[in-house]
Write an enzyme that holds these catalytic residues in place. Structure first.
Site, mmCIF file in Angstrom:
data_model
loop_
_atom_site.group_PDB
_atom_site.id
_atom_site.type_symbol
_atom_site.label_atom_id
_atom_site.label_comp_id
_atom_site.label_asym_id
_atom_site.label_seq_id
_atom_site.Cartn_x
_atom_site.Cartn_y
_atom_site.Cartn_z
ATOM 1 C CB SER A 33 1.743 -19.591 -32.392
ATOM 2 O OG SER A 33 2.215 -19.407 -31.088
ATOM 3 C CG HIS A 64 5.218 -23.204 -29.989
ATOM 4 N ND1 HIS A 64 6.073 -22.360 -30.129
ATOM 5 C CD2 HIS A 64 4.184 -22.821 -30.054
ATOM 6 C CE1 HIS A 64 5.633 -21.131 -30.027
ATOM 7 N NE2 HIS A 64 4.094 -21.319 -30.030
ATOM 8 C CG HIS A 86 5.289 -18.515 -25.223
ATOM 9 N ND1 HIS A 86 5.065 -19.856 -25.751
ATOM 10 C CD2 HIS A 86 5.009 -17.665 -26.169
ATOM 11 C CE1 HIS A 86 4.935 -19.586 -27.130
ATOM 12 N NE2 HIS A 86 4.889 -18.475 -27.414
ATOM 13 C CE1 TYR A 88 1.532 -19.941 -23.033
ATOM 14 C CE2 TYR A 88 1.999 -17.877 -23.770
ATOM 15 C CZ TYR A 88 1.997 -19.196 -24.213
ATOM 16 O OH TYR A 88 1.960 -19.571 -25.501
ATOM 17 C CD GLU A 89 5.202 -22.811 -23.004
ATOM 18 O OE1 GLU A 89 5.356 -24.005 -23.328
ATOM 19 O OE2 GLU A 89 5.649 -22.025 -23.928
ATOM 20 C CB ALA A 116 0.882 -15.828 -33.925
ATOM 21 C CG MET A 217 0.796 -13.420 -25.065
ATOM 22 S SD MET A 217 -0.273 -14.975 -24.724
ATOM 23 C CE MET A 217 -1.968 -14.320 -25.158
ATOM 24 C CB SER A 218 6.621 -14.577 -27.842
ATOM 25 O OG SER A 218 6.315 -14.021 -29.118
ATOM 26 C CG ASN A 241 -5.737 -12.656 -33.099
ATOM 27 O OD1 ASN A 241 -4.898 -12.951 -33.402
ATOM 28 N ND2 ASN A 241 -6.440 -11.559 -32.309
ATOM 29 C CG HIS A 253 -3.788 -21.584 -29.435
ATOM 30 N ND1 HIS A 253 -2.525 -20.634 -29.943
ATOM 31 C CD2 HIS A 253 -3.196 -22.985 -29.560
ATOM 32 C CE1 HIS A 253 -1.564 -21.203 -29.993
ATOM 33 N NE2 HIS A 253 -1.825 -22.500 -29.851
HETATM 34 N N1 HPA Z 1 -3.297 -11.022 -28.207
HETATM 35 C C1 HPA Z 1 -2.178 -11.947 -27.598
HETATM 36 N N2 HPA Z 1 -1.321 -12.481 -28.332
HETATM 37 C C2 HPA Z 1 -1.890 -12.969 -29.647
HETATM 38 C C3 HPA Z 1 -3.030 -12.499 -30.067
HETATM 39 C C4 HPA Z 1 -3.701 -11.646 -29.527
HETATM 40 O O1 HPA Z 1 -4.601 -11.086 -30.003
HETATM 41 N N3 HPA Z 1 -3.019 -13.319 -31.201
HETATM 42 C C5 HPA Z 1 -1.818 -14.091 -31.242
HETATM 43 N N4 HPA Z 1 -1.115 -13.927 -30.286
#
Ligand code: HPA
Length: 278
Positions: A33, A64, A86, A88-89, A116, A217-218, A241, A253
């Site tokens: 990402s 993406h 991903h 989740y998609e 990310a 998530m990947s 973050n 996001h």
């Molecule tokens: N949590 C999960 N996935 C993420 C995060 C997060 O804080 N930041 C970027 N991808």
């Protein structure tokens, strides 16, 4: 596509890619990402849109691009995934591993993965780049393992060892690049969740307790398939973050994509530095 990947499906994708490029990449690079810009610095690349490759999972989310960029980086022949799909998609966990099978059949023996991630380790701040030294796959533990189903013996054994997923040799090499580039070195454990919802503060306190430094998530399904296939792997988490263990901030996001702008130049330096040693 069936839930489980077959050799025919892999070979169809390989044929399509070989019809569209003469190049013979040795290193696969997955840009997560907000991190896709590195692919733009390849001169005279071949581009292949994911949608043109049979069976290839197409990403549906902002940040993406959804194409392969094949060319040379630091004189090393690379195949770059500019964006990834991903779980989740809505894809099955096996489909998420499909691109790695195709890479292996194309002759790629090294995989560099990026993502990310939220920083759980309190010492991490947005903009840091963590080298992944191990992972926790809550999804695979819960049954969503990309190797579930008939084992593809041509790639690897039924019960593959996962004790050294992230190549100690590549981690040593990248440490030297960090030092030479004056980038703060961080390493740690990445935990993969299914998403798409971000974590609650209680989730995050749990993840910290079990030893995670960064959450996303990947990546982990791809790494499991790569290790099963006998590839050597290096992984980076761009900390986008600070994970919020106490409800004091919210995660979006947009924030993740924004932090990618600080992380991308560092990652470019690190990846170029590493590839120059190949
Ligand atoms: N949590 C999960 N996935 C993420 C995060 C997060 O804080 N930041 C970027 N991808």
């Amino acid at each position: 596509m069936n839930d489980f990947i077959t050799m025919d499906q892999i070979n169809n994708a390989v044929k399509e890619i070989q019809n569209r490029t003469q190049r013979k990449p040795k290193v696969g690079l997955i840009l997560g990402s907000g991190l896709g810009d590195l692919a733009n610095s390849i001169s005279q690349p071949d581009f292949i849109d994911y949608k043109d490759i049979p069976g290839w999972p197409v990403s549906t989310i902002p940040g993406h691009k959804g194409r392969l960029v094949i060319g040379e980086l630091e004189s090393t022949p690379v195949l770059i995934m500019q964006g990834r799909a991903h779980y989740y998609e809505g894809y099955s966990i096996s489909e998420i591993g499909f691109p790695i099978r195709v890479m292996k059949q194309l002759g790629i023996d090294t995989l560099i993965v990026t993502n990310a991630a939220g920083g759980i380790n309190p010492e991490f701040k947005p903009g840091d780049v963590m080298v992944i030294n191990d992972h926790i796959s809550l999804m695979a533990m819960g049954g969503e393992n990309p190797l579930r189903g008939p084992n593809l013996e041509a790639f690897g054994p039924r019960f593959p060892d996962m004790s050294r997923c992230y190549s100690p040799e590549l981690i040593n090499r990248i440490k030297t690049v960090y030092v030479a580039s004056k980038i703060d070195f961080h390493s740690g454990v990445y935990v993969c969740l299914a998403g798409p919802s971000f974590e609650t503060p209680a989730d995050l306190r749990f993840l910290r307790l079990i030893g995670a430094d960064a959450v996303g998530m990947s990546t982990v399904p791809e790494v499991i398939v790569a290790i099963h296939s006998g590839m050597q792997v290096l992984g980076f988490s761009g900390i986008s973050n600070k994970a919020n263990l106490d409800s004091s901030t919210i995660t979006t996001h947009e924030e993740v994509l924004q932090a990618g702008k600080d992380i991308a130049p560092k990652l470019e330096t690190l990846i170029r530095g590493l590839l120059a040693t190949f």
